[in-house]
Design an enzyme around this catalytic site. Structure first.
Site, mmCIF file in Angstrom:
data_model
loop_
_atom_site.group_PDB
_atom_site.id
_atom_site.type_symbol
_atom_site.label_atom_id
_atom_site.label_comp_id
_atom_site.label_asym_id
_atom_site.label_seq_id
_atom_site.Cartn_x
_atom_site.Cartn_y
_atom_site.Cartn_z
ATOM 1 N N LYS A 185 85.789 74.155 61.812
ATOM 2 C CA LYS A 185 85.156 73.177 60.909
ATOM 3 C C LYS A 185 84.967 73.833 59.553
ATOM 4 C CE LYS A 185 80.972 70.214 60.964
ATOM 5 N NZ LYS A 185 79.818 69.799 61.799
ATOM 6 N N SER A 189 79.180 64.953 62.677
ATOM 7 C CA SER A 189 79.883 65.339 61.481
ATOM 8 C C SER A 189 81.181 66.109 61.739
ATOM 9 C CB SER A 189 78.960 66.196 60.610
ATOM 10 O OG SER A 189 78.602 67.393 61.274
ATOM 11 N N SER A 248 76.606 66.612 66.432
ATOM 12 C CA SER A 248 77.883 66.578 65.704
ATOM 13 C C SER A 248 79.090 67.099 66.450
ATOM 14 C CB SER A 248 77.756 67.356 64.403
ATOM 15 O OG SER A 248 77.152 66.548 63.454
HETATM 16 N N1 GLN Z 1 74.187 62.882 62.750
HETATM 17 C C1 GLN Z 1 73.219 63.901 62.710
HETATM 18 C C2 GLN Z 1 72.755 64.166 61.299
HETATM 19 O O1 GLN Z 1 73.313 63.597 60.401
HETATM 20 C C3 GLN Z 1 73.738 65.154 63.364
HETATM 21 C C4 GLN Z 1 74.516 66.024 62.456
HETATM 22 C C5 GLN Z 1 74.932 67.332 63.052
HETATM 23 O O2 GLN Z 1 74.793 67.582 64.246
HETATM 24 N N2 GLN Z 1 75.401 68.206 62.178
HETATM 25 O O3 GLN Z 1 71.860 64.917 61.083
#
Ligand code: GLN
Length: 477
Positions: A80, A155, A179
């Site tokens: 990532k 994400s 994410s």
């Molecule tokens: N959707 C969640 C957020 O926006 C999780 C994001 C993540 O795990 N990086 O915080």
């Protein structure tokens, strides 16, 4: 033509290259051409193609000379875009870091590279990991491999599609509140978040430090446990890493005489109140089959469901507002081209230009909940609630091996469906944030195979430090 099964398994690939059934260069070329053919899915922000080809040739050379391969030679991995890889750009999906080249390896990359893994490229993601659809990336959204009109989740959306469309064996993502698991569910693959502290966060761009963990996405549990085995463990650069000795798991540790597993489901979650019909029906079917696999299922009360999302968003925005204060354009990040008389204007403009809308929204919320007068009301209260949630989950996991939850209440959304409604987007994280609030390991298991082109996942949470049961559960089901 390289067989699809090799693109989906590190173990099979290693056997095939050692036996001369396929060369590493053929394999890497196939991954690269899959990525290029699917470039409209916007999976990779950057492919490291020249390096990958050079490294593949070295591996083929070693094999032709009869030399023994390192434990991860043959494995092809995407990272990532928020995981530092020495001498490569790392932007966390943000214009703010567009020109940031890392001068050091994250611990995860360091361990992968030193064991011979091939890192093929960096994948698209929501800016600083903030989002659930991958639409908050400076590079535009990634599109789901099942259907381009759908989001891949976020994400780590690029990470999930890189595995889904066979552009690497496994992907490293990061999971602060789901994410890794939610995009895995949306793309029909496995997504694993380890215990907090299991994998060093050194070199992972921080979002919310008491929640962040590097996670692993793959086609099967043995690839995931293989990679975990090699990157987990204490690290002098991360004081939050677990110091307890790390036990190897997966990889043949699964006992043949399976003991009876006891799992809990949380009362009322598997119902129309919480889940869309398309998710509810297959999930109930799955649960119904568990007893015949030797798994006992019990329903348990859980009083904190309505507090999960508020608690998560108060704490993570607070931590992110603090973590992201380093991006001022002086120490780190984008510098405006304008000229300024006042350094405060300079910093303000750098941040205004460098950050996207969602990141700004979180910095403002986080600053608010930390401000004098609101600190006790929001931040301290949320910390107290986090403790209560952890106690409740710990006490359930004294009685049960696992807690089963949906990963997402819905199928993947259409692009733009939630983008304009942040509250709806936040609420969609309800089932994944739980394990990050507690620090426990958790995993998404796809209920269909990739070729079914359907994408519903089920999630399990196990006890703190007990990743092994998550891997074993895959064997049961
Ligand atoms: N959707 C969640 C957020 O926006 C999780 C994001 C993540 O795990 N990086 O915080």
């Amino acid at each position: 033509m390289v067989e699809e099964s090799l693109l989906r398994s590190i173990g099979q690939t290693r056997t095939a290259i050692i036996n001369g059934e396929v060369t590493m260069i053929e394999l890497v070329n196939t991954f690269l051409s899959n990525a290029e053919r699917n470039s409209h899915h916007n999976i990779y922000v950057e492919l490291f193609d020249e390096e990958a080809i050079a490294q593949a040739k070295e591996i083929d050379n070693k094999i032709s000379k009869g030399e023994t391969l390192l434990p991860l030679e043959g494995a092809v991995i995407s990272i990532k875009d928020n995981i530092c890889y020495k001498d490569h750009t790392c932007t966390a999906g943000s214009f703010m870091l567009e020109n940031f080249k890392s001068s050091y390896h994250s611990t995860a990359c360091d361990r992968l590279v030193s064991l011979g893994a091939l890192i093929i490229g960096r994948t698209n993601c929501d800016e600083f990991g903030m989002g659930s659809t991958n639409e908050n990336s400076h590079y535009g959204p990634t599109k789901n491999g099942f259907d381009e009109s759908l989001v891949p989740g976020g994400s780590s959306g690029g990470a999930a599609v890189s595995v889904q469309l066979a552009c690497c064996h496994v992907a490293l993502g990061s999971d602060t509140g789901g994410s890794v698991r939610q995009p895995a569910a949306f793309c029909g693959i496995y997504g694993f978040k380890p215990t907090y502290g299991r994998i060093s966060r050194w070199g992972l761009v921080s979002y919310a430090s008491s929640f962040d963990q590097i996670g692993i996405l793959g086609n099967n549990v043995s690839d995931i446990s293989l990679i975990l085995d090699h990157i987990a463990g204490p690290d002098e650069f991360d004081s939050t890493c677990l110091s307890r000795p790390y036990e190897k798991f997966g990889q043949g540790n699964t006992s043949k005489d399976k003991p009876k597993l006891k799992v809990a489901i949380l009362e009322s979650i598997f119902s129309k109140e919480y889940l869309d019909e398309e998710v509810l029906e297959p999930s109930l079917e799955f649960l119904d089959k568990l007893p015949s696999q030797g798994i006992e299922v019990h329903s348990e009360a859980f009083d904190y469901l309505d507090y999960l999302v508020p608690c998560y968003y108060i704490l993570t925005t607070a931590e992110s507002s603090s973590n992201l204060s380093r991006y001022d354009g002086i120490r780190y990040g984008h510098q405006s081209k304008d000229t300024f008389d006042d350094y405060k204007d300079f910093i303000k403009t750098n941040r205004t230009e460098g950050f996207g809308l969602e990141v700004k929204r979180r910095i403002i919320s986080g600053t608010y909940v930390l401000s004098e007068g609101y600190f006790d009301l929001y931040f301290r209260k949320a910390q107290q609630v986090r403790n209560l949630i952890k106690e409740a989950i710990d006490s359930l996991l004294q009685k049960y091996d696992l807690i089963l939850l949906p990963t997402s209440a819905t199928l993947p959304y259409k692009l733009n469906a939630l983008h304009a409604d942040p509250i709806k987007m936040y609420n969609s994280d309800i089932f994944t944030v739980l394990s990050n609030l507690c620090g426990n390991p958790s995993m998404n298991y796809p209920l269909y195979t990739i070729s079914d082109k359907k994408s519903i996942g089920i999630q399990a949470i196990s006890g703190f430090g007990d990743e092994a049961t998550l891997f074993d559960f895959a064997e049961y089901i």
